[in-house]
Motif scaffolding. Structure first.
Motif: not given
Length: 114
Positions: A52-56, A73-77, A79-85
């Motif tokens: 997701q946005r280059g992050q797992r 609301q998830l934040t990648s470890l 880069g801090g990318e945020n995704v909402s699922v």
């Protein structure tokens, strides 16, 4: 119970049963759904099967709604990318796995042994 990946054949060592042909009672990947709701999702760790946005690897930092109809609301470890699922998406083990999996564990799940 039989291992869902190797079907109890013990032909090769799979990532789920470690070659025994018998799955542990709470082996990752055996059940089709993660046991999660909007009430219990906060501060949980997740691995995206497809990046997701280059992050797992993600951690849940926020939630909205309740039950299976809520969102996380998830934040990648990195880069801090945020995704909402939606919680329904998180429950689907073909999209998300609870905890942080290694690349090999993801590959083992994506390419089950025949």
């Amino acid at each position: 119970p039989k291992c869902g990946t190797c079907n109890g054949k013990k032909l090769v060592e799979c990532g789920l049963c470690r070659g025994t042909g018998v799955a542990k009672k709470r082996t990752r990947g055996n059940a089709p759904l993660n046991d999660i709701t909007a009430t219990t999702v906060l501060n949980t760790k997740w691995t995206a099967i497809e990046s997701q946005r280059g992050q797992r690897h993600f951690v849940c930092v926020g939630k909205a709604g309740s039950g299976a109809k809520g969102t996380a609301q998830l934040t990648s470890l990195i880069g801090g990318e945020n995704v909402s699922v939606t919680i329904e998406e998180l429950r689907d083990k073909s999209q998300w796995q609870s905890g942080w999996l290694t690349k090999k564990e993801i590959e083992d799940m994506s390419n089950p042994i025949p």
